[in-house]
Design a protein around this motif. Structure first.
Motif, PDB file in Angstrom:
ATOM      1  N   PHE A 140       0.817  -1.218   0.000  1.00  0.00           N
ATOM      2  CA  PHE A 140       0.000   0.000   0.000  1.00  0.00           C
ATOM      3  C   PHE A 140       0.851   1.268   0.000  1.00  0.00           C
ATOM      4  O   PHE A 140       0.614   2.184  -0.802  1.00  0.00           O
ATOM      5  CB  PHE A 140      -0.957  -0.022   1.199  1.00  0.00           C
ATOM      6  N   PRO A 141       1.884   1.362   0.871  1.00  0.00           N
ATOM      7  CA  PRO A 141       2.714   2.571   0.816  1.00  0.00           C
ATOM      8  C   PRO A 141       3.517   2.708  -0.467  1.00  0.00           C
ATOM      9  O   PRO A 141       3.799   3.824  -0.912  1.00  0.00           O
ATOM     10  CB  PRO A 141       3.645   2.439   2.040  1.00  0.00           C
ATOM     11  N   HIS A 142       3.887   1.573  -1.090  1.00  0.00           N
ATOM     12  CA  HIS A 142       4.540   1.662  -2.400  1.00  0.00           C
ATOM     13  C   HIS A 142       3.618   2.354  -3.395  1.00  0.00           C
ATOM     14  O   HIS A 142       4.033   3.241  -4.149  1.00  0.00           O
ATOM     15  CB  HIS A 142       4.852   0.256  -2.930  1.00  0.00           C
ATOM     16  N   ALA A 143       2.367   1.913  -3.402  1.00  0.00           N
ATOM     17  CA  ALA A 143       1.408   2.476  -4.358  1.00  0.00           C
ATOM     18  C   ALA A 143       1.144   3.944  -4.072  1.00  0.00           C
ATOM     19  O   ALA A 143       1.082   4.772  -4.985  1.00  0.00           O
ATOM     20  CB  ALA A 143       0.107   1.675  -4.315  1.00  0.00           C
ATOM     21  N   ASN A 144       0.995   4.262  -2.792  1.00  0.00           N
ATOM     22  CA  ASN A 144       0.729   5.653  -2.417  1.00  0.00           C
ATOM     23  C   ASN A 144       1.863   6.570  -2.840  1.00  0.00           C
ATOM     24  O   ASN A 144       1.639   7.657  -3.379  1.00  0.00           O
ATOM     25  CB  ASN A 144       0.560   5.757  -0.895  1.00  0.00           C
ATOM     26  N   PHE A 145       3.068   6.124  -2.580  1.00  0.00           N
ATOM     27  CA  PHE A 145       4.217   6.971  -2.889  1.00  0.00           C
ATOM     28  C   PHE A 145       4.441   7.050  -4.393  1.00  0.00           C
ATOM     29  O   PHE A 145       4.828   8.090  -4.929  1.00  0.00           O
ATOM     30  CB  PHE A 145       5.463   6.454  -2.167  1.00  0.00           C
ATOM     31  N   GLY A 146       4.189   5.953  -5.081  1.00  0.00           N
ATOM     32  CA  GLY A 146       4.273   5.981  -6.537  1.00  0.00           C
ATOM     33  C   GLY A 146       3.296   6.969  -7.133  1.00  0.00           C
ATOM     34  O   GLY A 146       3.628   7.761  -8.015  1.00  0.00           O
ATOM     35  N   GLN A 147       2.073   6.929  -6.636  1.00  0.00           N
ATOM     36  CA  GLN A 147       1.056   7.849  -7.150  1.00  0.00           C
ATOM     37  C   GLN A 147       1.419   9.293  -6.832  1.00  0.00           C
ATOM     38  O   GLN A 147       1.185  10.203  -7.638  1.00  0.00           O
ATOM     39  CB  GLN A 147      -0.314   7.504  -6.532  1.00  0.00           C
ATOM     40  N   LEU A 148       2.008   9.510  -5.667  1.00  0.00           N
ATOM     41  CA  LEU A 148       2.400  10.867  -5.290  1.00  0.00           C
ATOM     42  C   LEU A 148       3.430  11.422  -6.281  1.00  0.00           C
ATOM     43  O   LEU A 148       3.342  12.588  -6.693  1.00  0.00           O
ATOM     44  CB  LEU A 148       2.978  10.868  -3.877  1.00  0.00           C
ATOM     45  N   VAL A 149       4.387  10.588  -6.667  1.00  0.00           N
ATOM     46  CA  VAL A 149       5.398  11.045  -7.632  1.00  0.00           C
ATOM     47  C   VAL A 149       4.752  11.364  -8.983  1.00  0.00           C
ATOM     48  O   VAL A 149       5.040  12.389  -9.601  1.00  0.00           O
ATOM     49  CB  VAL A 149       6.510   9.988  -7.795  1.00  0.00           C
ATOM     50  N   LEU A 150       3.853  10.503  -9.412  1.00  0.00           N
ATOM     51  CA  LEU A 150       3.188  10.757 -10.691  1.00  0.00           C
ATOM     52  C   LEU A 150       2.372  12.047 -10.637  1.00  0.00           C
ATOM     53  O   LEU A 150       2.348  12.829 -11.588  1.00  0.00           O
ATOM     54  CB  LEU A 150       2.289   9.576 -11.069  1.00  0.00           C
ATOM     55  N   ASP A 151       1.713  12.278  -9.513  1.00  0.00           N
ATOM     56  CA  ASP A 151       0.928  13.509  -9.363  1.00  0.00           C
ATOM     57  C   ASP A 151       1.836  14.735  -9.363  1.00  0.00           C
ATOM     58  O   ASP A 151       1.500  15.780  -9.937  1.00  0.00           O
ATOM     59  CB  ASP A 151       0.112  13.464  -8.063  1.00  0.00           C
ATOM     60  N   ALA A 152       2.985  14.608  -8.683  1.00  0.00           N
ATOM     61  CA  ALA A 152       3.913  15.742  -8.612  1.00  0.00           C
ATOM     62  C   ALA A 152       4.471  16.071  -9.995  1.00  0.00           C
ATOM     63  O   ALA A 152       4.594  17.241 -10.369  1.00  0.00           O
ATOM     64  CB  ALA A 152       5.044  15.427  -7.634  1.00  0.00           C
ATOM     65  N   LEU A 179      13.423   9.840  -8.819  1.00  0.00           N
ATOM     66  CA  LEU A 179      12.594  10.981  -8.415  1.00  0.00           C
ATOM     67  C   LEU A 179      12.021  10.751  -7.019  1.00  0.00           C
ATOM     68  O   LEU A 179      11.931  11.686  -6.208  1.00  0.00           O
ATOM     69  CB  LEU A 179      11.458  11.209  -9.426  1.00  0.00           C
ATOM     70  N   GLN A 180      11.639   9.520  -6.742  1.00  0.00           N
ATOM     71  CA  GLN A 180      11.145   9.213  -5.393  1.00  0.00           C
ATOM     72  C   GLN A 180      12.227   9.468  -4.350  1.00  0.00           C
ATOM     73  O   GLN A 180      11.971  10.059  -3.302  1.00  0.00           O
ATOM     74  CB  GLN A 180      10.696   7.748  -5.324  1.00  0.00           C
ATOM     75  N   THR A 181      13.428   9.029  -4.661  1.00  0.00           N
ATOM     76  CA  THR A 181      14.530   9.239  -3.728  1.00  0.00           C
ATOM     77  C   THR A 181      14.777  10.729  -3.514  1.00  0.00           C
ATOM     78  O   THR A 181      14.981  11.188  -2.383  1.00  0.00           O
ATOM     79  CB  THR A 181      15.815   8.573  -4.281  1.00  0.00           C
ATOM     80  N   SER A 182      14.729  11.497  -4.582  1.00  0.00           N
ATOM     81  CA  SER A 182      14.926  12.946  -4.461  1.00  0.00           C
ATOM     82  C   SER A 182      13.833  13.582  -3.618  1.00  0.00           C
ATOM     83  O   SER A 182      14.102  14.491  -2.826  1.00  0.00           O
ATOM     84  CB  SER A 182      14.935  13.591  -5.852  1.00  0.00           C
ATOM     85  N   PHE A 211      12.345  -2.142  -7.786  1.00  0.00           N
ATOM     86  CA  PHE A 211      11.104  -1.945  -7.036  1.00  0.00           C
ATOM     87  C   PHE A 211      10.962  -0.472  -6.669  1.00  0.00           C
ATOM     88  O   PHE A 211      11.965   0.213  -6.448  1.00  0.00           O
ATOM     89  CB  PHE A 211      11.090  -2.793  -5.767  1.00  0.00           C
ATOM     90  N   PRO A 212       9.753   0.025  -6.631  1.00  0.00           N
ATOM     91  CA  PRO A 212       9.566   1.409  -6.231  1.00  0.00           C
ATOM     92  C   PRO A 212       9.751   1.548  -4.727  1.00  0.00           C
ATOM     93  O   PRO A 212       9.740   0.564  -3.993  1.00  0.00           O
ATOM     94  CB  PRO A 212       8.126   1.707  -6.640  1.00  0.00           C
ATOM     95  N   LEU A 213       9.942   2.767  -4.301  1.00  0.00           N
ATOM     96  CA  LEU A 213      10.079   3.001  -2.873  1.00  0.00           C
ATOM     97  C   LEU A 213       8.709   3.159  -2.231  1.00  0.00           C
ATOM     98  O   LEU A 213       7.799   3.725  -2.816  1.00  0.00           O
ATOM     99  CB  LEU A 213      10.855   4.294  -2.627  1.00  0.00           C
ATOM    100  N   GLY A 214       8.612   2.676  -1.023  1.00  0.00           N
ATOM    101  CA  GLY A 214       7.441   2.992  -0.229  1.00  0.00           C
ATOM    102  C   GLY A 214       7.825   4.065   0.769  1.00  0.00           C
ATOM    103  O   GLY A 214       8.992   4.308   1.014  1.00  0.00           O
ATOM    104  N   ALA A 215       6.873   4.725   1.334  1.00  0.00           N
ATOM    105  CA  ALA A 215       7.151   5.744   2.345  1.00  0.00           C
ATOM    106  C   ALA A 215       6.072   5.673   3.402  1.00  0.00           C
ATOM    107  O   ALA A 215       4.919   5.351   3.103  1.00  0.00           O
ATOM    108  CB  ALA A 215       7.177   7.123   1.708  1.00  0.00           C
ATOM    109  N   PRO A 216       6.422   5.952   4.639  1.00  0.00           N
ATOM    110  CA  PRO A 216       5.406   5.972   5.686  1.00  0.00           C
ATOM    111  C   PRO A 216       4.297   6.953   5.339  1.00  0.00           C
ATOM    112  O   PRO A 216       4.534   7.949   4.650  1.00  0.00           O
ATOM    113  CB  PRO A 216       6.187   6.428   6.925  1.00  0.00           C
ATOM    114  N   SER A 217       3.120   6.683   5.840  1.00  0.00           N
ATOM    115  CA  SER A 217       1.970   7.507   5.467  1.00  0.00           C
ATOM    116  C   SER A 217       2.144   8.959   5.871  1.00  0.00           C
ATOM    117  O   SER A 217       1.664   9.862   5.187  1.00  0.00           O
ATOM    118  CB  SER A 217       0.689   6.934   6.076  1.00  0.00           C
ATOM    119  N   ASP A 218       2.876   9.214   6.986  1.00  0.00           N
ATOM    120  CA  ASP A 218       3.042  10.614   7.382  1.00  0.00           C
ATOM    121  C   ASP A 218       3.955  11.358   6.423  1.00  0.00           C
ATOM    122  O   ASP A 218       3.787  12.554   6.182  1.00  0.00           O
ATOM    123  CB  ASP A 218       3.570  10.714   8.820  1.00  0.00           C
ATOM    124  N   VAL A 219       4.928  10.642   5.829  1.00  0.00           N
ATOM    125  CA  VAL A 219       5.801  11.278   4.838  1.00  0.00           C
ATOM    126  C   VAL A 219       5.000  11.590   3.579  1.00  0.00           C
ATOM    127  O   VAL A 219       5.085  12.690   3.017  1.00  0.00           O
ATOM    128  CB  VAL A 219       6.995  10.369   4.503  1.00  0.00           C
TER     129      VAL A 219
END
Lengths: 93, 194
Positions: A51-63, B170-173, B99-107
């Motif tokens: 779930f956090p992978h997907a959330n963060f991936g979507q955030l990058v695409l939105d940005a 870009l995720q890392t940045s 693999f893409p990065l995940g991030a905690p929900s608060d981040v």
């Protein structure tokens, strides 16, 4: 008669985290076919790891989408392009 | 095909010059330098005008112009300028993780609430050339993979893999930006590696 009687219940295929993550960018881009799309969606919705992978991936695409429509300032450049073209015989608008 | 000069000029205006904003963005992406970008834009349209008769009506003019721009840049740019950052092995290794990065929900929430445009622009500008070109064409110019592949003269699969690897960078940045901007308290890399 039940109008749903002829429909086959179609549950999304179960996939593991590795498969979900492998297809994640294609999923977020909307490039997956129906079965794979449903399988990734079902997995990501339920999986605390993915779930956090997907959330963060979507955030990058939105940005990235937010900067997509940055319009460069072109007034002077357009003039210089036309000047060079006219030196080559272009006399259009 | 016989056309009067006026028709030719009008067609060039309507079909080619309309892409000036897109060609300018692409040139900036290639050169990472405003002066070189403007020179490249002028050269691109000059070459396009000289070879306008070779343009096939109905084909994708934007891709044609991008190809001219890229070829022109490859001929004029110093080799070391074109290869900048490509040999950064640490960056490559990071990008190569598939693999893409995940991030905690608060981040994610902190980043969602922030204006990320400056950070994203900077992150894209810092990408290695081969990745930045793909991001520019697919993400910013909204080209299909196959169109981008034709412009860059690489296989479609390479476009796809470079795009995904670029997104990882870009995720890392963005995570570094979150840390540097104080949007998150701790070093996110230590928390989010999966």
């Amino acid at each position: 008669m039940n109008s749903h009687a002829d429909h086959t219940t179609h549950e999304p295929a179960m996939i593991d985290c590795a498969a979900a993550v492998r297809m994640l960018w294609d999923y977020l881009d909307g490039h997956l076919d129906g079965d794979n799309d449903a399988a990734v969606r079902a997995h990501v919705t339920r999986c605390g790891h993915c779930f956090p992978h997907a959330n963060f991936g979507q955030l990058v695409l939105d940005a990235v989408a937010e900067v997509r429509r940055d319009e460069p300032e072109l007034t002077s450049l357009r003039g210089r392009v036309l000047q060079r073209l006219r030196a080559e015989g272009y006399d259009g608008p | 095909m016989s056309t009067s000069p006026t028709d030719r000029e009008q067609a060039f205006h309507d079909i080619a010059l309309r892409w000036l904003p897109d060609v300018t963005r692409f040139a900036r992406s290639l050169t990472r330098d405003e002066t070189n970008a403007e020179d490249l834009v002028q050269e691109t349209f000059l070459r396009a005008w000289r070879h306008w008769d070779s343009f096939k009506p109905g084909s994708e003019a934007r891709a044609w112009l991008f190809t001219i721009a890229r070829n022109a840049w490859r001929k004029r740019a110093p080799r070391d300028a074109r290869l900048v950052a490509v040999e950064d092995t640490a960056l490559q290794a990071l990008a190569d993780q598939d693999f893409p990065l995940g991030a905690p929900s608060d981040v994610v929430q902190a980043l969602t609430d922030a204006d990320l445009r400056p950070a994203i622009r900077n992150a894209i500008a810092q990408l290695p050339d081969g990745f930045r070109e793909v991001v520019e064409l697919v993400e910013l110019q909204e080209m299909q993979y196959v169109e981008a592949a034709e412009v860059l003269d690489i296989p479609v699969g390479t476009v796809r893999s470079r795009l995904f690897r670029a997104r990882r960078l870009l995720q890392t940045s963005l995570l570094e930006h979150a840390r540097d901007a104080g949007l998150v308290a701790a070093s996110p890399e230590q928390e989010v590696r999966s």
